[in-house]
Write a protein that holds these residues in place. Structure first.
Motif, PDB file in Angstrom:
ATOM      1  N   ILE A  67       0.869  -1.186   0.000  1.00 18.38           N
ATOM      2  CA  ILE A  67       0.000   0.000   0.000  1.00 18.38           C
ATOM      3  C   ILE A  67       0.899   1.227   0.000  1.00 18.38           C
ATOM      4  O   ILE A  67       1.719   1.405   0.903  1.00 18.38           O
ATOM      5  N   GLN A  82      -3.536 -10.507   6.187  1.00 17.81           N
ATOM      6  CA  GLN A  82      -3.414  -9.042   6.134  1.00 17.81           C
ATOM      7  C   GLN A  82      -3.493  -8.560   4.679  1.00 17.81           C
ATOM      8  O   GLN A  82      -4.177  -7.581   4.375  1.00 17.81           O
ATOM      9  N   PHE A  90      -2.306   0.403  -4.799  1.00 21.05           N
ATOM     10  CA  PHE A  90      -2.398  -0.947  -4.236  1.00 21.05           C
ATOM     11  C   PHE A  90      -1.624  -1.868  -5.190  1.00 21.05           C
ATOM     12  O   PHE A  90      -1.959  -1.952  -6.366  1.00 21.05           O
ATOM     13  N   GLU A 104      -9.996  -0.961   9.552  1.00 24.25           N
ATOM     14  CA  GLU A 104      -8.893  -0.016   9.603  1.00 24.25           C
ATOM     15  C   GLU A 104      -9.299   1.351   9.038  1.00 24.25           C
ATOM     16  O   GLU A 104     -10.114   1.425   8.133  1.00 24.25           O
ATOM     17  N   TRP A 152      -8.154   4.553   6.806  1.00 25.00           N
ATOM     18  CA  TRP A 152      -7.178   4.785   5.737  1.00 25.00           C
ATOM     19  C   TRP A 152      -6.851   6.262   5.593  1.00 25.00           C
ATOM     20  O   TRP A 152      -7.723   7.118   5.761  1.00 25.00           O
ATOM     21  N   TRP A 208      -6.339  -5.999   3.050  1.00 22.38           N
ATOM     22  CA  TRP A 208      -6.043  -4.758   2.317  1.00 22.38           C
ATOM     23  C   TRP A 208      -6.625  -4.815   0.904  1.00 22.38           C
ATOM     24  O   TRP A 208      -7.197  -3.852   0.415  1.00 22.38           O
ATOM     25  N   TRP A 209      -6.447  -5.967   0.255  1.00 21.79           N
ATOM     26  CA  TRP A 209      -6.906  -6.064  -1.133  1.00 21.79           C
ATOM     27  C   TRP A 209      -8.427  -5.971  -1.228  1.00 21.79           C
ATOM     28  O   TRP A 209      -8.979  -5.433  -2.198  1.00 21.79           O
TER      29      TRP A 209
END
Lengths: 493, 493
Positions: free
Chosen positions: A255, A346, A309, A300, A302, A350-351
């Motif tokens: 990221i 993780q 990404f 989370e 951002w 994120w993806w």
């Protein structure tokens, strides 16, 4: 008569055909004809796979993300299960001149599902067989109702996967029809690159197998790729042999937040020009990450700035080298909060923020809002320009704007919501963005297709000569225009 | 008249068309017509670019590697230099019903160059412009007369290259027409993967630009890929926008000799299934290396056993990892004399043995021998089978046999030479090998095309329905069959 006289008396003087002179929309959707056809369908596949339920007929014609007028509605929805059944259905429709709209996952965005002429909808969702998985050849045969996520679930233990990753609910039939892609297209290419051969039923019920099973062939015209992306207007795909590839090992996600869109895109271009193999390069803008934060869908918070990404994978030594390279390139463009993980959970979390962005964006929609999404793609050097200019154009008229980019392909989705009473404003804005892409030598649609909504704009992209060439092919293979009539090309003035 | 009556009176009852009933080969090659056309050509492009020299006309129709009867000969060869000139030439030929055979590098193997109907040959070799090199977009625009080796020489200093690598003398026009490939296809795919858009002149002179310049597009039917591989039968390509890619850095070549074909192929399949990126995986058999040793063309003597030639490249850490992996995989299959080099000169010298194999093989030919080459491709799991069975079949009839494989694609060339008086034996052997490939779910042609020689066998591969679908498309775009008539599909019984 001499040859020259014979030729001049029987041959056209030009290949050009104006849509006003096309004689081919030749349908009979009279009640009597449909009733008689219905009896034949029931005799063929039984009444339990033949429905006239008005709600089902309506829901098969579109969605809130796809154009369909209330009058766009099939009279009968059929659920065939084999190539032979689809062939028999098309023979009936061909003989009776009944228009046919194919349907698989229903996630199309361009209006390809709209049953503009009524008639019959052929729903392929019962055709979910997967067979002939050849592990060492890395290919598999599927029916068109198979979802790509189901296929990948089935391949999980085999070390193989099928790369194209459009909307989660998309199915192979529609993915072929629309020539779809997704985030994996950066490394792996689009749907057209993953189809080895197709079994296709033509308008009159003829069954064609486009190719055999080797990875490469020069055996005549490329019928496979003529069908991929033809939006169900040339034939209905009933079987596909798909390429597979080794599942990425040791997958990493990175990221990279930037202070500025141009710096983000410059970093992406450095990555793409390096010659090193990365798996995906995606762009998400600050508004989109704002929507993610606001949606509460992801644990989370951002940083709300233009963000890349990335995905990459491979042998440990290679991913270590790539980790160092990414850090070097990102830092050079002012990115300091670099996060890279090789932890699968993780990385997936994120993806998911990128892949499930649609869900986050929908939380910004107000009641009565209309969804608008552009799908332009431009040469890579114009990427930052189209992102920034689209954002400006949308913000100038006071609308929320999300821009998401499949950067490797130069494909940018500008998504905005427009109050129902301002529909004309939204439509104009989308056209402005599409023309912006054309001025940058780009395309009005990178992966969603032409459908109903982009037919006229297609002329601005490939000219009357290009559209006429498509129309010639359409008329050659479907002279009555029964297959998904009105899509891609206008067949009447 | 009701709609149903109108439809049934004006519409065909089926899409099928028997070649016996095609009314479209409609040419006028009378002396008067050709003389009148010649005057128009001279007025258009001048007499210095219009020739009737019989030797030139003959040499444009084939080569010792390509089928062409003595009667296959154009009457006039033209050398246009622009899209507009090609368009004007085709307008004249369309109006006068004169058949046209396009020509670029002249390296085709399947008979696509043969001017079966006489008429005009359009030689594109004057069209050698290269322009619009966009380094950050990694694309370039070329005319069809550009050779791929010249293009790569021009790109040398830019860090970019164009991967398809067929015969050294091949030019872009023919490469597009034949959908060619070469050793780089393993990593990079075939010609169809490297064409972004085409400018094509259709039979009546209409100019079509198939697409804009982004890497990805869903804008209507895939006209680009309809043209790629259509062997000049649907249109003449006059401009192409080609994709480029970063030139491989830190390139390595590996030579792996095996005691047995099956062990060589098993190693290749391990490499392909690993998910690691290699640049090329080629197979050369013991007879071929015998021919290399006998030819005196290469300084080094080669072990005459089944051998894999590999290329790989990338960051130092990645190539180190790949070097170790290759050693491990090769040893496991009994290969001990593993040679790997990162020295560019040494690597090139080794690779030349594979790339220039044709020259070595020709030294085995005796006067009066006929060259035969098969081009079958099979699913990877059948590779060893087709290699071994082809070798047996050739050796059984007492002929020298070389087998060379683009293994990544399952594409195997069996090359043999047959004394002139035994032509029938050679022809039968080639057919046997092609049918062997079909039984293995393969194709009769992986990269050389159908041309004249494989038209009937094409029916065995895609069926009458598949060939009929191609014929429909052909007739839609070239109803007089003036463009490279008789190639790919028979247009007359």
């Amino acid at each position: 008569m001499t040859v020259a006289q014979y030729c001049s008396s029987t041959m056209p003087t030009t290949l050009a055909i104006a849509s006003s002179s096309v004689p081919s929309v030749c349908h009979d959707t009279s009640t009597a004809n449909l009733l008689a056809a219905r009896a034949e369908f029931v005799a063929l596949i039984g009444s339990e796979r033949t429905t006239e339920d008005p709600e089902i007929c309506t829901s098969h014609s579109g969605s809130k993300f796809s154009v369909a007028a209330p009058s766009h509605k099939a009279s009968i929805v059929l659920y065939p299960e084999t190539t032979e059944e689809v062939s028999s259905i098309l023979k009936i429709c061909w003989t009776r001149s009944i228009p046919v709209t194919p349907y698989s996952g229903g996630t199309g965005l361009a209006g390809s599902l709209a049953a503009t002429r009524g008639g019959v909808c052929v729903d392929l969702s019962n055709m979910t067989k997967i067979w002939n998985l050849h592990e060492s050849d890395m290919d598999v045969t599927v029916q068109p109702g198979v979802g790509w996520m189901d296929l990948n679930a089935k391949l999980e233990g085999k070390g193989l996967f099928f790369p194209p990753d459009p909307a989660p609910a998309a199915r192979i039939g529609g993915m072929i029809a629309m020539g779809c892609s997704g985030t994996n297209a950066y490394r792996y290419g689009t749907m057209k690159d993953w189809v080895i051969s197709l079994t296709v039923v033509l308008a009159d019920g003829t069954i064609v197998k486009t190719r055999n099973r080797p990875r490469k062939s020069s055996a005549g015209y490329d019928l496979t790729h003529l069908i991929v992306g033809s939006e169900g207007t040339l034939g209905i795909v009933t079987e596909a042999v798909l390429k597979l590839t080794p599942r990425p090992q040791n997958s990493h996600v990175a990221i990279l937040p930037f202070s500025d869109t141009y710096l983000a895109i410059e970093t992406a271009i450095t990555i793409m020009s390096s010659g090193e193999v990365f798996d995906a390069v995606e762009f998400v803008d600050h508004h989109s990450l704002g929507a993610v934060n606001g949606s509460g869908l992801f644990p989370e918070k951002w940083e709300e700035v233009p963000t890349l990404f990335l995905k990459f994978s491979g042998a440990r030594q290679a991913t270590e080298a790539h980790t160092e390279l990414i850090k070097e390139w990102a830092k050079k463009n002012g990115c300091h909060n670099i996060r890279i993980t090789s932890d699968l959970k993780q990385g997936q979390a994120w993806w998911d923020v990128r892949k499930l962005m649609g869900k986050a964006l929908v939380t910004v929609m107000k009641p009565g809002d209309i969804f608008f999404g552009s799908d332009a793609a431009v040469p890579r050097s114009r990427l930052a320009d189209i992102i920034v200019e689209s954002q400006k154009a949308t913000e100038n008229v006071g609308l929320f704007c999300s821009t998401l980019g499949h950067i490797g392909d130069g494909n940018v989705h500008v998504v905005f919501f427009c109050p129902g009473e301002k529909r004309a404003l939204g439509e104009k804005l989308i056209e402005d963005i599409q023309r912006m892409a054309l001025r940058m030598e780009g395309t009005i649609t990178g992966e969603h297709g032409i459908g109903l909504s982009l037919r006229d704009m297609l002329i601005e992209e490939v000219g009357h000569a290009g559209v006429d060439m498509m129309r010639k092919v359409k008329l050659a293979l479907d002279p009555k225009c029964i297959l998904n009539c009105d899509k891609v090309i206008r067949m009447e003035a």
